[in-house]
Design an enzyme around this catalytic site. Structure first.
Site, PDB file in Angstrom:
ATOM      1  N   CYS A   2      71.272 -23.473  49.865  1.00  0.00           N
ATOM      2  CA  CYS A   2      72.632 -23.805  50.277  1.00  0.00           C
ATOM      3  C   CYS A   2      72.632 -24.707  51.497  1.00  0.00           C
ATOM      4  O   CYS A   2      71.746 -24.657  52.334  1.00  0.00           O
ATOM      5  CB  CYS A   2      73.418 -22.535  50.583  1.00  0.00           C
ATOM      6  SG  CYS A   2      73.545 -21.424  49.183  1.00  0.00           S
ATOM      7  N   ARG A  27      69.858 -29.013  48.320  1.00  0.00           N
ATOM      8  CA  ARG A  27      69.714 -27.594  48.638  1.00  0.00           C
ATOM      9  C   ARG A  27      70.664 -26.712  47.833  1.00  0.00           C
ATOM     10  O   ARG A  27      70.648 -25.490  47.994  1.00  0.00           O
ATOM     11  CB  ARG A  27      69.942 -27.372  50.139  1.00  0.00           C
ATOM     12  CG  ARG A  27      68.889 -28.029  50.988  1.00  0.00           C
ATOM     13  CD  ARG A  27      69.138 -27.832  52.449  1.00  0.00           C
ATOM     14  NE  ARG A  27      69.211 -26.428  52.800  1.00  0.00           N
ATOM     15  CZ  ARG A  27      69.346 -25.998  54.052  1.00  0.00           C
ATOM     16  NH1 ARG A  27      69.430 -26.872  55.026  1.00  0.00           N
ATOM     17  NH2 ARG A  27      69.412 -24.718  54.306  1.00  0.00           N
ATOM     18  N   TRP A  74      73.848 -22.682  45.992  1.00  0.00           N
ATOM     19  CA  TRP A  74      72.967 -22.233  44.916  1.00  0.00           C
ATOM     20  C   TRP A  74      73.192 -20.738  44.815  1.00  0.00           C
ATOM     21  O   TRP A  74      72.971 -20.001  45.758  1.00  0.00           O
ATOM     22  CB  TRP A  74      71.505 -22.550  45.243  1.00  0.00           C
ATOM     23  CG  TRP A  74      70.580 -22.305  44.091  1.00  0.00           C
ATOM     24  CD1 TRP A  74      69.920 -21.168  43.804  1.00  0.00           C
ATOM     25  CD2 TRP A  74      70.228 -23.241  43.069  1.00  0.00           C
ATOM     26  NE1 TRP A  74      69.173 -21.318  42.671  1.00  0.00           N
ATOM     27  CE2 TRP A  74      69.336 -22.588  42.197  1.00  0.00           C
ATOM     28  CE3 TRP A  74      70.567 -24.565  42.807  1.00  0.00           C
ATOM     29  CZ2 TRP A  74      68.777 -23.213  41.081  1.00  0.00           C
ATOM     30  CZ3 TRP A  74      70.016 -25.179  41.705  1.00  0.00           C
ATOM     31  CH2 TRP A  74      69.134 -24.511  40.854  1.00  0.00           C
ATOM     32  N   ASN A 100      74.670 -18.850  54.438  1.00  0.00           N
ATOM     33  CA  ASN A 100      73.365 -18.900  53.791  1.00  0.00           C
ATOM     34  C   ASN A 100      72.689 -17.558  54.018  1.00  0.00           C
ATOM     35  O   ASN A 100      72.700 -17.040  55.132  1.00  0.00           O
ATOM     36  CB  ASN A 100      72.474 -19.995  54.392  1.00  0.00           C
ATOM     37  CG  ASN A 100      72.929 -21.382  54.012  1.00  0.00           C
ATOM     38  OD1 ASN A 100      73.758 -21.560  53.141  1.00  0.00           O
ATOM     39  ND2 ASN A 100      72.386 -22.371  54.691  1.00  0.00           N
ATOM     40  N   GLY A 101      72.069 -17.006  52.987  1.00  0.00           N
ATOM     41  CA  GLY A 101      71.378 -15.736  53.128  1.00  0.00           C
ATOM     42  C   GLY A 101      71.819 -14.748  52.062  1.00  0.00           C
ATOM     43  O   GLY A 101      72.591 -15.081  51.161  1.00  0.00           O
ATOM     44  N   GLU A 488      43.144 -17.863  49.881  1.00  0.00           N
ATOM     45  CA  GLU A 488      44.118 -18.847  50.349  1.00  0.00           C
ATOM     46  C   GLU A 488      43.992 -19.080  51.846  1.00  0.00           C
ATOM     47  O   GLU A 488      44.090 -20.222  52.319  1.00  0.00           O
ATOM     48  CB  GLU A 488      45.536 -18.382  49.992  1.00  0.00           C
ATOM     49  CG  GLU A 488      46.664 -19.214  50.592  1.00  0.00           C
ATOM     50  CD  GLU A 488      46.695 -20.656  50.142  1.00  0.00           C
ATOM     51  OE1 GLU A 488      47.451 -21.437  50.749  1.00  0.00           O
ATOM     52  OE2 GLU A 488      45.973 -21.025  49.191  1.00  0.00           O
ATOM     53  N   LYS A 492      43.202 -22.708  53.597  1.00  0.00           N
ATOM     54  CA  LYS A 492      44.057 -23.346  54.604  1.00  0.00           C
ATOM     55  C   LYS A 492      43.249 -23.773  55.813  1.00  0.00           C
ATOM     56  O   LYS A 492      43.442 -24.863  56.358  1.00  0.00           O
ATOM     57  CB  LYS A 492      45.178 -22.382  55.043  1.00  0.00           C
ATOM     58  CG  LYS A 492      46.315 -22.284  54.070  1.00  0.00           C
ATOM     59  CD  LYS A 492      47.102 -23.580  54.022  1.00  0.00           C
ATOM     60  CE  LYS A 492      47.844 -23.731  52.723  1.00  0.00           C
ATOM     61  NZ  LYS A 492      47.015 -24.033  51.557  1.00  0.00           N
ATOM     62  N   GLU A 495      40.894 -26.835  54.892  1.00  0.00           N
ATOM     63  CA  GLU A 495      41.484 -28.116  54.503  1.00  0.00           C
ATOM     64  C   GLU A 495      42.187 -28.820  55.646  1.00  0.00           C
ATOM     65  O   GLU A 495      42.331 -30.045  55.602  1.00  0.00           O
ATOM     66  CB  GLU A 495      42.422 -27.957  53.299  1.00  0.00           C
ATOM     67  CG  GLU A 495      43.685 -27.174  53.534  1.00  0.00           C
ATOM     68  CD  GLU A 495      44.515 -27.027  52.257  1.00  0.00           C
ATOM     69  OE1 GLU A 495      44.342 -27.843  51.330  1.00  0.00           O
ATOM     70  OE2 GLU A 495      45.341 -26.110  52.198  1.00  0.00           O
ATOM     71  N   HIS A 511      26.908  -7.545  48.754  1.00  0.00           N
ATOM     72  CA  HIS A 511      26.101  -8.144  47.693  1.00  0.00           C
ATOM     73  C   HIS A 511      25.726  -9.594  48.013  1.00  0.00           C
ATOM     74  O   HIS A 511      25.557 -10.401  47.101  1.00  0.00           O
ATOM     75  CB  HIS A 511      26.843  -8.073  46.360  1.00  0.00           C
ATOM     76  CG  HIS A 511      27.092  -6.668  45.898  1.00  0.00           C
ATOM     77  ND1 HIS A 511      26.098  -5.857  45.400  1.00  0.00           N
ATOM     78  CD2 HIS A 511      28.229  -5.928  45.882  1.00  0.00           C
ATOM     79  CE1 HIS A 511      26.601  -4.675  45.090  1.00  0.00           C
ATOM     80  NE2 HIS A 511      27.894  -4.687  45.368  1.00  0.00           N
ATOM     81  N   LYS A 610      48.695 -35.015  48.581  1.00  0.00           N
ATOM     82  CA  LYS A 610      49.640 -33.937  48.281  1.00  0.00           C
ATOM     83  C   LYS A 610      49.595 -33.558  46.810  1.00  0.00           C
ATOM     84  O   LYS A 610      49.658 -32.387  46.455  1.00  0.00           O
ATOM     85  CB  LYS A 610      51.062 -34.359  48.676  1.00  0.00           C
ATOM     86  CG  LYS A 610      52.110 -33.267  48.482  1.00  0.00           C
ATOM     87  CD  LYS A 610      51.817 -32.059  49.348  1.00  0.00           C
ATOM     88  CE  LYS A 610      52.852 -30.969  49.165  1.00  0.00           C
ATOM     89  NZ  LYS A 610      52.470 -29.731  49.874  1.00  0.00           N
TER      90      LYS A 610
END
Length: 615
Positions: A2, A27, A74, A100-101, A488, A492, A495, A511, A610
């Site tokens: 929104c 949005r 939205w 919003n929320g 992940e 991060k 990269e 192991h 990207k």
């Protein structure tokens, strides 16, 4: 997703608001509306669909005045319809609100207000806010819009950005921010002021802006403003001079896009939940993934294909779908999938996860699935992308533009999309009881606020980064649903800071990788109070016995772990299935802060792009 715009000054508010909403239309585009104070009354114009429909309505039936608010929506609660579009007006016609929320406790508030005689005109959660403001204006706030708003928001659970306008005091707007449901920027002009949920909406009007922090309230007149805490204490704020160039403007108060996108996650998760959860009926609605109960029950297997960060997202999603919907899930690298002649049929769904929707390896895997007769689904962020167009059904991340090469908000949004998919499949297959579905939906509603609480602890993570940035090797450990988060987190760090880091399942440490551990190799362990907590404590003790420096991601209130680890980053307690979303955010913040401390180019790390569009 929104967008909010507000104006108070000597000009006609309507075109300023509409132009601002145009810049925020990405949005939210299921409905839009504007409210303006004119001739002693609040006048509303709202319409369904894209903003052009509202423009046409205003052309046919114009309104104008020196103060107004607007919104592009939205949907979260209630179907896209004119009566559900913002702004919402109180039953007495005295107050109007944009928001919003998600109001987590809106059902109980709605029932309470209805018992007092309030008649609701919409199915939205937002309408309870404006009715609460009207209630407090009549009882104890003496009609003061700021005081009534402060009292009203004290009853709300969740994260919110709210703007209120009043017929009683038509010379001011009140804006509130609670948590991280989206930003609130106040633009300062000459005899006029502006409010927006994002800088680009008002950048053509002014480049002097202030930004509300959580639990702050601003009262904005044409020639001045005040900011106070929710309990009424005055707050001094800093004015920011936003550069006119589009890149600097888009970054706003942040140094890098990656930092901005990390801090947008409470809002982006709210946006990906919007319209998919029917809170009143306690159902999941995925309108672009049409699947009958019969088709859902016939489904025998799901194969998730993805690359990089999206692959790790798929590993988390495997836990969701198998646990909630009881469907077997395999996760494959898109870059490898088509080279092994996979076994597929019409009882298999292939789910492609790709932020850009244009990742060549993932698209090739989708083509393989199409050729072998599988159902084809995608989770994408870029609307209209190839992965969306060729799929039989899709779920959009709704994360908004992600500029930083290292994905952050798209990662967490895609995880939530898979959670929604799991609930939808469980619902359609009949394997979820109403009680289970209700609990999952309740947990989802709490998620943006929990994410906001994690982000509030960013200073502690930054301080830790200054103690760690000189190391050259890291080991990240996780178990169960948080093993993919270890992967992940390591990705991060490597990269964007160029530090070698490896994610590993904690149970496998003995192991092989345990041979690497010494005082020169920090070990980051995700050790939350969950079903594998005791196992993780054992891994931490083994790392400490080899001289390792241990950093633990732990649950708030866990004092025991501080006796085992050298450094502890705490996150709020959460349901185990949703804990990966909270656990990954400190790892994003840590990677970012370490990279900055090392002088790396955070948004454009070397050798990376990207979207990988060539093999």
């Amino acid at each position: 997703m929104c967008g909010i715009v507000g104006y108070v000054g000597a000009q006609n508010a309507t075109p300023i608001i509409i132009d601002g909403l145009q810049r925020l239309e990405y949005r939210g585009y299921d409905s839009a509306g504007v409210a303006v104070f004119q001739d002693g009354a609040i006048h509303l114009r709202r319409d369904v669909g894209k903003l052009i429909n509202l423009r046409n309505k205003l052309h046919a039936d114009p309104i104008g005045g020196g103060i107004g608010i607007g919104h592009t929506r939205w949907a979260t609660h209630g179907v896209p319809a004119e009566h559900n579009a913002h702004p919402h007006i109180s039953m007495d016609g005295e107050f109007v609100v944009v928001h919003n929320g998600i109001v987590e406790n809106y059902l109980e508030l709605r029932e309470e207000l209805q018992a007092e005689g309030v008649e609701f005109k919409s199915e939205t959660d937002t309408e309870v806010i404006v009715q609460l403001v009207a209630r407090f204006a009549a009882n104890g706030a003496q009609g003061d819009i700021t005081e009534a708003t402060r009292k009203a928001v004290g009853y709300l659970r969740g994260a919110h950005a709210i703007v209120v306008m009043s017929k009683r005091q038509p010379d001011r707007l009140v804006a509130v921010r609670i948590g991280n449901a989206g930003g609130v920027a106040i633009g300062l002009g000459d005899g006029e002021n502006f409010i927006a949920s994002d800088i680009p909406a008002i950048l053509e009007q002014t480049r002097k802006m202030i930004f509300l922090e959580t639990r702050q309230v601003a009262t904005v007149w044409a020639d001045h403003y005040t900011v106070q805490s929710l309990d009424g204490a005055p707050i001094s704020v800093v004015t920011h001079d936003i550069a006119w160039d589009p890149v600097s403007a888009a970054k706003g108060e942040f140094k890098h896009f990656m930092q901005k996108e990390i801090f947008e996650q409470a809002r982006s998760l709210t946006d990906t939940i919007r319209g998919r959860v029917e809170f009143e009926r306690e159902e999941i609605v995925l309108g672009d993934l049409v699947l009958t109960p019969e088709q859902a029950r016939d489904l025998q297997r799901i194969v998730t294909v993805a690359c990089g960060t999206s692959y790790y997202s798929g590993l988390v999603g495997k836990f969701y779908i198998e646990n909630i919907a009881r469907v077997n899930v395999e996760v494959d690298y898109g870059s490898e999938y088509r080279y092994r002649d996979p076994i597929l049929n019409d009882k298999t769904a292939v789910l492609a996860i790709t932020q850009s929707g244009e990742t060549v390896d993932t698209l090739a895997a989708m083509e393989e699935a199409r050729a072998k007769g599988a159902q084809l689904w995608s989770i994408v962020n870029a609307f209209g992308s190839q992965a969306m167009r060729i799929a039989d059904g899709y779920i959009t991340m709704n994360a908004g533009p992600e500029i930083g090469v290292a994905s952050t908000k798209a990662f967490t949004s895609s995880i939530v999309d898979q959670y929604l998919l799991a609930l939808y499949l469980g619902q359609q297959r009949g394997v979820l009881t109403p009680t289970q579905r209700r609990q999952h939906i309740h947990d989802l509603a709490r998620l943006p606020d929990l994410v906001g609480r994690v982000l509030d602890n960013s200073a502690a993570v930054e301080a830790l980064a200054h103690k760690l940035y000189h190391y050259t090797d890291f080991l990240y450990l996780g178990r169960g649903i948080n093993y993919p988060i270890a992967l992940e987190g390591a990705l991060k760090l490597k990269e964007i800071s160029y530090i070698h880091a490896e994610g590993y399942p904690a149970g496998e440490m003995k192991h092989g990788p345990i041979a690497l551990i010494d005082e020169h190799m920090p070990v980051l362990a995700i050790a939350l109070k969950d079903s594998v907590y005791d196992k993780m404590i054992s891994q931490i003790e083994q790392a400490k016995a080899r001289g390792g420096v241990v950093i633990a991601i732990a649950t708030e209130g866990d004092t025991f772990i501080s006796t085992k680890a050298d450094h502890v980053i705490y996150i709020p307690e959460a349901p185990e299935l949703l804990s990966p979303i909270l656990a990954v955010i400190p790892l994003q913040l840590l990677a970012y802060a370490v990279a900055v401390a090392r002088g790396a180019d955070v948004d454009q790390p070397r050798n990376l792009a990207k979207s990988v569009t060539v093999e």
